[in-house]
Scaffold this active site. Structure first.
Site, PDB file in Angstrom:
ATOM      1  N   CYS A 186       0.844  -1.202   0.000  1.00  0.00           N
ATOM      2  CA  CYS A 186       0.000   0.000   0.000  1.00  0.00           C
ATOM      3  C   CYS A 186       0.881   1.255   0.000  1.00  0.00           C
ATOM      4  O   CYS A 186       1.605   1.494  -0.957  1.00  0.00           O
ATOM      5  CB  CYS A 186      -0.982  -0.036   1.166  1.00  0.00           C
ATOM      6  SG  CYS A 186      -2.338   1.153   0.982  1.00  0.00           S
TER       7      CYS A 186
ATOM      8  N   GLU B  89      -2.886  -8.808   3.033  1.00  0.00           N
ATOM      9  CA  GLU B  89      -3.282  -9.358   4.335  1.00  0.00           C
ATOM     10  C   GLU B  89      -4.785  -9.215   4.585  1.00  0.00           C
ATOM     11  O   GLU B  89      -5.312  -9.811   5.531  1.00  0.00           O
ATOM     12  CB  GLU B  89      -2.491  -8.679   5.460  1.00  0.00           C
ATOM     13  CG  GLU B  89      -2.931  -7.278   5.817  1.00  0.00           C
ATOM     14  CD  GLU B  89      -2.421  -6.183   4.894  1.00  0.00           C
ATOM     15  OE1 GLU B  89      -2.647  -5.003   5.187  1.00  0.00           O
ATOM     16  OE2 GLU B  89      -1.792  -6.519   3.865  1.00  0.00           O
TER      17      GLU B  89
ATOM     18  N   HIS C 223      -3.900  -4.499  -0.257  1.00  0.00           N
ATOM     19  CA  HIS C 223      -3.552  -5.107   1.032  1.00  0.00           C
ATOM     20  C   HIS C 223      -3.700  -6.621   0.919  1.00  0.00           C
ATOM     21  O   HIS C 223      -4.802  -7.155   1.068  1.00  0.00           O
ATOM     22  CB  HIS C 223      -4.477  -4.591   2.138  1.00  0.00           C
ATOM     23  CG  HIS C 223      -4.187  -3.211   2.589  1.00  0.00           C
ATOM     24  ND1 HIS C 223      -3.205  -2.914   3.504  1.00  0.00           N
ATOM     25  CD2 HIS C 223      -4.748  -2.029   2.239  1.00  0.00           C
ATOM     26  CE1 HIS C 223      -3.170  -1.604   3.709  1.00  0.00           C
ATOM     27  NE2 HIS C 223      -4.083  -1.048   2.953  1.00  0.00           N
TER      28      HIS C 223
END
Length: 208
Positions: free
Chosen positions: A81, A186, A184
């Site tokens: 990011c 994750e 992202h």
């Protein structure tokens, strides 16, 4: 076990990145200690917030020199990011600021063609070529994005993947050992975990 250091400069989604990397089998440490970073097989540069403030902290902690050193040594680095954006030479955000200059190009406002900014949501990312980072991922593959700015690499060969939100924007870059994603991983479910597992595997040769 692959050792990955997540750089802690106070502006990253640290815990969720840590948990996701641990989930895919990496040994992970959130740290500001340069020697601990040097001992790692790979480095993650996270980031949430404004580019100028982030660069202030990165320089204060001397992570700029540390990252350049690690990359020169061949250690894989993944920007996530805002961390992706920091890899570039500069950004126009909040009046402008210089970046790390590890990838040639600039960061500027997302050209969303009238759509709401920041963009928050899932976007299919289309891959430009095969890569160890994207092994096993579909074409295209949707990931979760939250951003108002996007990188514009100076060299087309640095672009690994792109997505569309109003207009096309670069969502992934690759100039080994430097990698970066605007999304992202994750927060992107099984595909995000697969990408992180791929990055952990990329780091394995550095451990040899």
């Amino acid at each position: 076990m692959t050792r990955i250091a997540i750089l802690d400069y106070g502006m990253g989604n640290l815990r969720s990145a840590e948990k996701a990397l641990e989930h895919v089998g990496a040994e992970v440490e959130i740290t500001r200690d340069h020697d601990r970073v040097r001992a790692a097989d790979g480095v993650v540069l996270p980031g949430v917030g404004a580019f100028p403030r982030a660069m202030e902290e990165v320089r204060r902690l001397r992570f700029d020199a540390l990252l350049a050193e690690r990359i020169a040594a061949g250690t894989p680095v993944l920007g996530i990011c805002l961390g992706l954006q920091l890899l570039f030479e500069d950004s126009s955000e909040m009046g402008g600021a210089e970046g790390l200059g590890l990838i040639q190009g600039s960061v500027s406002e997302l050209l969303a063609d009238g759509l709401k900014v920041p963009q928050i949501g899932w976007n299919p990312v289309s891959w430009r070529r095969e890569s160890a980072l994207t092994k096993g991922l579909s074409e295209p593959c949707a990931f979760y994005h939250v951003h108002s700015f996007a990188p514009r690499p100076a060299h087309e060969e640095d672009v690994l993947g792109s997505a569309v939100y109003g207009g096309e924007f670069v969502s992934a870059i690759e100039r080994p050992p430097v990698f970066g994603v605007q999304f992202h991983p994750e927060k992107s479910g099984p595909d995000g975990l697969r990408l992180l597992a791929n990055f952990a595997r990329v780091c394995v040769p550095a451990a040899a």
